[in-house]
Scaffold this active site. Structure first.
Site, PDB file in Angstrom:
ATOM      1  N   GLY A  46       9.102  -4.526  -8.571  1.00 24.52           N
ATOM      2  CA  GLY A  46       9.998  -3.459  -9.018  1.00 24.52           C
ATOM      3  C   GLY A  46      11.470  -3.817  -8.854  1.00 24.52           C
ATOM      4  CD  GLN A  47      16.472  -2.117 -12.066  1.00 26.89           C
ATOM      5  OE1 GLN A  47      15.957  -2.063 -13.189  1.00 26.89           O
ATOM      6  NE2 GLN A  47      17.543  -1.406 -11.736  1.00 26.89           N
ATOM      7  CG  LEU A  61       9.267   7.518  -7.122  1.00 29.66           C
ATOM      8  CD1 LEU A  61       7.841   7.465  -7.675  1.00 29.66           C
ATOM      9  CD2 LEU A  61       9.496   8.863  -6.469  1.00 29.66           C
ATOM     10  CB  SER A 107       6.276   3.677   1.070  1.00 25.87           C
ATOM     11  OG  SER A 107       5.545   3.160  -0.008  1.00 25.87           O
ATOM     12  CG  HIS A 133       5.508   5.353  -4.477  1.00 34.45           C
ATOM     13  ND1 HIS A 133       6.086   4.669  -5.526  1.00 34.45           N
ATOM     14  CD2 HIS A 133       5.987   4.787  -3.348  1.00 34.45           C
ATOM     15  CE1 HIS A 133       6.896   3.748  -5.051  1.00 34.45           C
ATOM     16  NE2 HIS A 133       6.852   3.781  -3.729  1.00 34.45           N
ATOM     17  CB  VAL A 179       9.363   5.134 -10.881  1.00 40.42           C
ATOM     18  CG1 VAL A 179       8.802   6.520 -11.192  1.00 40.42           C
ATOM     19  CG2 VAL A 179       8.724   4.085 -11.791  1.00 40.42           C
ATOM     20  N   GLY A 222       0.818  -1.209   0.000  1.00 43.84           N
ATOM     21  CA  GLY A 222       0.000   0.000   0.000  1.00 43.84           C
ATOM     22  C   GLY A 222       0.847   1.253   0.000  1.00 43.84           C
ATOM     23  CG  ASP A 267      -4.461   8.444  -1.837  1.00 39.67           C
ATOM     24  OD1 ASP A 267      -5.268   9.126  -2.493  1.00 39.67           O
ATOM     25  OD2 ASP A 267      -3.228   8.442  -2.037  1.00 39.67           O
ATOM     26  N   GLY A 314       5.882   4.674  -8.481  1.00 42.13           N
ATOM     27  CA  GLY A 314       6.582   3.407  -8.717  1.00 42.13           C
ATOM     28  C   GLY A 314       5.586   2.259  -8.793  1.00 42.13           C
ATOM     29  CG  HIS A 315       3.430   1.041  -5.327  1.00 40.81           C
ATOM     30  ND1 HIS A 315       3.654   2.061  -4.427  1.00 40.81           N
ATOM     31  CD2 HIS A 315       3.960  -0.080  -4.767  1.00 40.81           C
ATOM     32  CE1 HIS A 315       4.286   1.578  -3.374  1.00 40.81           C
ATOM     33  NE2 HIS A 315       4.493   0.288  -3.553  1.00 40.81           N
TER      34      HIS A 315
END
Ligand code: PAF
Length: 295
Positions: free
Chosen positions: A154-155, A191, A193, A34, A183, A31, A77, A36-37
């Site tokens: 993600g990498q 990016l 959290s 951002h 990202v 959760g 959100d 990146g997600h």
């Protein structure tokens, strides 16, 4: 887009899609979404007909002194962003679904997986014992619940990706993993959290990590034989700026073995390498990496 929290509603929906010949991608997250997600969701939409995003802050992958209690929980959100990004289903299970037992008054999952220790006990795993066991356990459970054809990660968490790829291979899980590029903010900061934990002075300094990483990669690409001294100098530069550097290494993929002599690298299955770095600024641990191809 529907949000469900119970396994039965999830399975009914996924099975209905699969019965109609549609493929399903899963984007597992904790959760606090951002950009990146959102890039993971975009990639998932390219890879499959339907996209399930999961949101679960997994207690099992946090150490006792880590930020589990403070980890930002922003489901309303997250739901809005998933809908806007074109996800088809948000799976947000409560802790009782994922950890159905109780032990010492706490939710507990008695059956767990162990990540390959050769991959999981170095770098992040060296400083966060048990972290990757928690990751493989929860991701395996998500795979069983959702039964996706594809899962996207993600990498940014490159070691996590390597550990999960190994789990899928070792246990012959019928899911294809996709790794998506990092990202970055316009100033280069990857990016995460956790970037929101940085105060304004730390935030101003944080991009130096990405900038140093980039210049290290350019220099290693030009002179691979000098990688050890390049990395050592870069660590010292970051320390002088106020970072506490945990590691700054050239590794071979997918084994994450540190490359000692890049002229004679352990090439594994391919010729992919990465420079991986972790450094703490104030209270915030920042991770970054870049993939390299050395000829
Ligand atoms: O990368 C993350 O957000 C988490 O480690 C994951 C893969 C969702 C497992 O909890």
């Amino acid at each position: 887009m529907q949000t469900v929290s119970d396994p039965q509603s999830l399975r009914e929906q996924v099975q209905a899609w699969q019965k109609n010949g549609l493929t399903v991608a899963l984007v597992p997250t904790m959760g606090n979404l951002h950009a990146g997600h959102l890039s993971l969701i975009d990639r998932a939409r390219e890879a499959a007909d339907r996209v399930v995003v999961s949101v679960f802050v997994n207690p099992l992958q946090f150490g006792p002194n880590e930020d589990f209690d403070d980890y930002p929980r922003t489901l309303t959100d997250d739901e809005r962003q998933c809908r806007q990004q074109g996800a088809d289903l948000l799976f947000a299970p409560g802790v009782a679904v994922m950890y159905p037992g109780y032990r010492h008054g706490q939710p507990y999952l008695a059956t767990r997986l162990q990540a390959d220790p050769r991959l999981a006990q170095t770098f992040e795993g060296a400083d966060r014992p048990g972290h990757f066991d928690g990751v493989v356990t929860v991701v395996a459970k998500l795979f069983h619940l959702v039964q996706p054809d594809v899962a996207v990660f993600g990498q940014k968490d490159l070691q996590q990706y390597a550990v999960l790829e190994k789990m899928v291979t070792d246990l012959a899980m019928p899911v294809r993993l996709i790794r998506t590029p990092i990202v970055r903010e316009t100033d280069g900061l990857a990016l995460s959290s956790r970037n929101q934990y940085l105060n304004s002075a730390e935030r101003a300094l944080a991009p130096s990590l990405a900038q140093t990483l980039q210049s290290v990669c350019v220099r290693i690409q030009d002179a691979p034989a000098k990688s050890a001294s390049i990395l050592q100098q870069a660590s010292q530069d970051l320390q002088a700026l106020g970072f506490q550097v945990h590691y700054f290494s050239l590794v071979a993929l997918p084994t994450l073995q540190a490359v000692i002599d890049p002229q004679m690298p352990c090439r594994d299955d391919g010729s992919e390498f990465a420079v991986v770095v972790a450094a703490t600024l104030g209270q915030t641990r920042l991770l970054d990496n870049r993939i390299l191809r050395l000829s």
